[in-house]
Design a protein around this motif. Structure first.
Motif, PDB file in Angstrom:
ATOM      1  N   THR A   1     137.676  48.040  -5.070  1.00  0.00           N
ATOM      2  CA  THR A   1     137.751  48.050  -3.321  1.00  0.00           C
ATOM      3  C   THR A   1     137.996  46.673  -2.857  1.00  0.00           C
ATOM      4  N   GLU A   2     137.295  45.659  -3.404  1.00  0.00           N
ATOM      5  CA  GLU A   2     137.695  44.221  -2.912  1.00  0.00           C
ATOM      6  C   GLU A   2     138.997  44.027  -2.803  1.00  0.00           C
ATOM      7  N   LEU A   3     139.674  44.438  -3.974  1.00  0.00           N
ATOM      8  CA  LEU A   3     141.288  43.935  -4.220  1.00  0.00           C
ATOM      9  C   LEU A   3     142.149  44.804  -3.157  1.00  0.00           C
ATOM     10  N   ALA A   4     141.729  46.012  -2.884  1.00  0.00           N
ATOM     11  CA  ALA A   4     142.249  46.988  -1.960  1.00  0.00           C
ATOM     12  C   ALA A   4     142.182  46.252  -0.447  1.00  0.00           C
ATOM     13  N   VAL A   5     140.889  45.702  -0.175  1.00  0.00           N
ATOM     14  CA  VAL A   5     140.800  45.212   1.040  1.00  0.00           C
ATOM     15  C   VAL A   5     141.700  43.933   1.369  1.00  0.00           C
ATOM     16  N   GLU A   6     141.789  43.060   0.497  1.00  0.00           N
ATOM     17  CA  GLU A   6     142.389  41.651   0.370  1.00  0.00           C
ATOM     18  C   GLU A   6     143.876  42.076   0.557  1.00  0.00           C
ATOM     19  N   THR A   7     144.226  43.019  -0.197  1.00  0.00           N
ATOM     20  CA  THR A   7     146.025  43.405  -0.222  1.00  0.00           C
ATOM     21  C   THR A   7     146.189  43.969   1.079  1.00  0.00           C
ATOM     22  N   CYS A   8     145.529  44.819   1.612  1.00  0.00           N
ATOM     23  CA  CYS A   8     145.558  45.690   2.892  1.00  0.00           C
ATOM     24  C   CYS A   8     145.800  44.754   4.033  1.00  0.00           C
ATOM     25  N   ILE A   9     144.814  43.753   4.077  1.00  0.00           N
ATOM     26  CA  ILE A   9     145.008  42.760   5.073  1.00  0.00           C
ATOM     27  C   ILE A   9     146.290  41.825   4.700  1.00  0.00           C
ATOM     28  N   LYS A  10     146.528  41.451   3.725  1.00  0.00           N
ATOM     29  CA  LYS A  10     147.586  40.465   3.381  1.00  0.00           C
ATOM     30  C   LYS A  10     148.934  41.396   3.969  1.00  0.00           C
ATOM     31  N   ARG A  11     149.118  42.553   3.055  1.00  0.00           N
ATOM     32  CA  ARG A  11     150.304  43.286   3.314  1.00  0.00           C
ATOM     33  C   ARG A  11     150.495  44.298   4.593  1.00  0.00           C
ATOM     34  N   ASN A  12     149.392  43.898   5.439  1.00  0.00           N
ATOM     35  CA  ASN A  12     149.277  44.978   6.406  1.00  0.00           C
ATOM     36  C   ASN A  12     149.644  46.479   6.431  1.00  0.00           C
ATOM     37  N   TRP A  13     148.906  46.768   5.049  1.00  0.00           N
ATOM     38  CA  TRP A  13     148.842  48.223   4.666  1.00  0.00           C
ATOM     39  C   TRP A  13     147.525  48.748   5.048  1.00  0.00           C
ATOM     40  N   ARG A  14     147.052  50.103   4.967  1.00  0.00           N
ATOM     41  CA  ARG A  14     145.951  50.673   5.260  1.00  0.00           C
ATOM     42  C   ARG A  14     144.821  51.013   4.308  1.00  0.00           C
TER      43      ARG A  14
ATOM     44  N   LEU B   1     146.206  52.101   0.386  1.00  0.00           N
ATOM     45  CA  LEU B   1     145.682  51.854  -0.770  1.00  0.00           C
ATOM     46  C   LEU B   1     144.239  52.323  -1.167  1.00  0.00           C
ATOM     47  N   GLN B   2     144.156  53.098  -2.266  1.00  0.00           N
ATOM     48  CA  GLN B   2     142.809  53.729  -2.261  1.00  0.00           C
ATOM     49  C   GLN B   2     142.121  53.243  -3.748  1.00  0.00           C
ATOM     50  N   PRO B   3     141.066  52.524  -3.559  1.00  0.00           N
ATOM     51  CA  PRO B   3     140.249  52.096  -4.827  1.00  0.00           C
ATOM     52  C   PRO B   3     139.849  53.372  -5.502  1.00  0.00           C
ATOM     53  N   ILE B   4     140.192  53.309  -6.934  1.00  0.00           N
ATOM     54  CA  ILE B   4     139.746  54.392  -7.886  1.00  0.00           C
ATOM     55  C   ILE B   4     138.430  54.226  -7.989  1.00  0.00           C
ATOM     56  N   SER B   5     137.904  55.371  -8.023  1.00  0.00           N
ATOM     57  CA  SER B   5     136.487  55.720  -8.442  1.00  0.00           C
ATOM     58  C   SER B   5     135.634  54.755  -7.421  1.00  0.00           C
ATOM     59  N   GLN B   6     135.944  54.576  -6.479  1.00  0.00           N
ATOM     60  CA  GLN B   6     134.859  53.586  -5.833  1.00  0.00           C
ATOM     61  C   GLN B   6     134.347  52.169  -6.365  1.00  0.00           C
ATOM     62  N   GLN B   7     135.043  51.627  -7.383  1.00  0.00           N
ATOM     63  CA  GLN B   7     135.000  50.632  -8.067  1.00  0.00           C
ATOM     64  C   GLN B   7     134.748  49.410  -7.207  1.00  0.00           C
ATOM     65  N   LYS B   8     133.798  48.377  -7.355  1.00  0.00           N
ATOM     66  CA  LYS B   8     133.693  47.380  -6.461  1.00  0.00           C
ATOM     67  C   LYS B   8     134.879  46.389  -6.463  1.00  0.00           C
ATOM     68  N   ARG B   9     135.361  46.018  -7.593  1.00  0.00           N
ATOM     69  CA  ARG B   9     136.387  45.035  -7.857  1.00  0.00           C
ATOM     70  C   ARG B   9     137.846  45.634  -7.071  1.00  0.00           C
TER      71      ARG B   9
ATOM     72  N   HIS C   1     148.159  55.283  -2.546  1.00  0.00           N
ATOM     73  CA  HIS C   1     148.204  54.640  -3.916  1.00  0.00           C
ATOM     74  C   HIS C   1     146.999  54.385  -4.462  1.00  0.00           C
ATOM     75  N   PRO C   2     146.437  54.929  -5.677  1.00  0.00           N
ATOM     76  CA  PRO C   2     145.213  54.657  -6.308  1.00  0.00           C
ATOM     77  C   PRO C   2     145.137  53.167  -6.822  1.00  0.00           C
ATOM     78  N   ILE C   3     144.579  52.394  -6.515  1.00  0.00           N
ATOM     79  CA  ILE C   3     144.570  51.065  -7.298  1.00  0.00           C
ATOM     80  C   ILE C   3     143.092  50.624  -7.887  1.00  0.00           C
ATOM     81  N   ALA C   4     143.302  49.941  -9.161  1.00  0.00           N
ATOM     82  CA  ALA C   4     141.938  49.312  -9.535  1.00  0.00           C
ATOM     83  C   ALA C   4     142.319  47.878  -9.944  1.00  0.00           C
ATOM     84  N   MET C   5     143.746  47.465 -10.237  1.00  0.00           N
ATOM     85  CA  MET C   5     143.731  46.197 -10.473  1.00  0.00           C
ATOM     86  C   MET C   5     145.414  45.669  -9.996  1.00  0.00           C
ATOM     87  N   GLU C   6     145.628  44.503 -10.064  1.00  0.00           N
ATOM     88  CA  GLU C   6     147.111  43.950  -9.682  1.00  0.00           C
ATOM     89  C   GLU C   6     148.068  44.815 -10.051  1.00  0.00           C
TER      90      GLU C   6
END
Ligand code: SF4
Length: 227
Positions: A202-215, A192-200, A164-169
């Protein structure tokens, strides 16, 4: 005689898969022409239209040096011959686009798999996935895009991987709604795949992957500057 399925192809090249479950795997990319989904951040807008005046020979399309909307027609068998003419060594074929599932991919996926290739399909999930049961399907759901296409249950249920491409909640909320509709025993991997390598993003994707046990899926080809 059964008429052979013809595919309109924008690009064929050999590289490494840059994202998702098969990151790092050598692959032949086959980019099909045509997509009506209309994602604003699409990085392959040159594949959207199928302009009959832009049909060219396979050799011309293969030798283009920059992105363009020209394409060539190929059957599954002619595609297979092209792979050997090009002396490709990868044993995985990625059918991408554009939106490859605008085409019936049963024929090409069966021919390639029977010839010893692994076949991966990358789709937006907005068309039925018509493909050999042995193919790997990655659905990268495109929700509420300009073209007005809905993500289909049939595509979600065929997925081996949902990336899933993500940039925001709100994109995570969208993914939760899609996952609630899943009704398959395939148990797809969730990325989860951060859209266009944006920093925010990417941070959101990392946090959420850890919390939800996604990749986490990063577009590694963009970081290392390969196609
Ligand atoms: S579905 Fe893919 S090819 Fe089509 S507009 Fe969206 S990102 Fe681009």
């Amino acid at each position: 005689m059964v008429e052979q399925q013809v595919y309109k192809i924008n690009e064929v090249f050999e590289s490494l898969q840059g994202e998702g479950a098969h990151t790092g795997v050598p692959a032949i990319f086959v980019r099909l022409q045509g997509c009506p989904v209309g994602c604003s951040w699409c990085d392959t807008k040159h594949t959207w239209e199928v302009n009959p005046e832009k049909e060219q020979s396979s050799q011309k399309v293969l030798s283009k040096t920059k992105e363009s909307d020209c394409w060539f027609s190929a059957t599954s068998e002619s595609l297979l011959s092209l792979f050997s003419q090009q002396e490709y060594t990868a044993k995985t074929v990625i059918l991408t686009g554009g939106e490859p599932c605008m085409y019936d991919l049963n024929d090409v996926s069966r021919v390639l798999i029977d010839a010893g290739y692994a076949v991966n399909v990358e789709t937006s999930g907005t068309f039925d996935v018509m493909v050999d049961s042995r193919a790997w399907v990655t659905v990268s759901p495109k929700v509420n895009m300009r073209g007005g296409y809905e993500v289909l249950d049939s595509a979600l249920n065929r997925a081996d991987e949902i990336k899933h491409p993500i940039a925001m909640e709100k994109h995570i909320e969208e993914l939760d709604l899609l996952l609630a509709r899943l009704n398959s025993d395939r148990n797809p991997l969730i990325y989860l795949q951060p859209i266009s390598q944006q920093k925010r993003a990417t941070e959101l994707a990392v946090e959420t992957c850890i919390k939800r046990n996604w990749r986490l899926s990063l577009q590694t080809h963009k970081y290392i500057g390969i196609e």
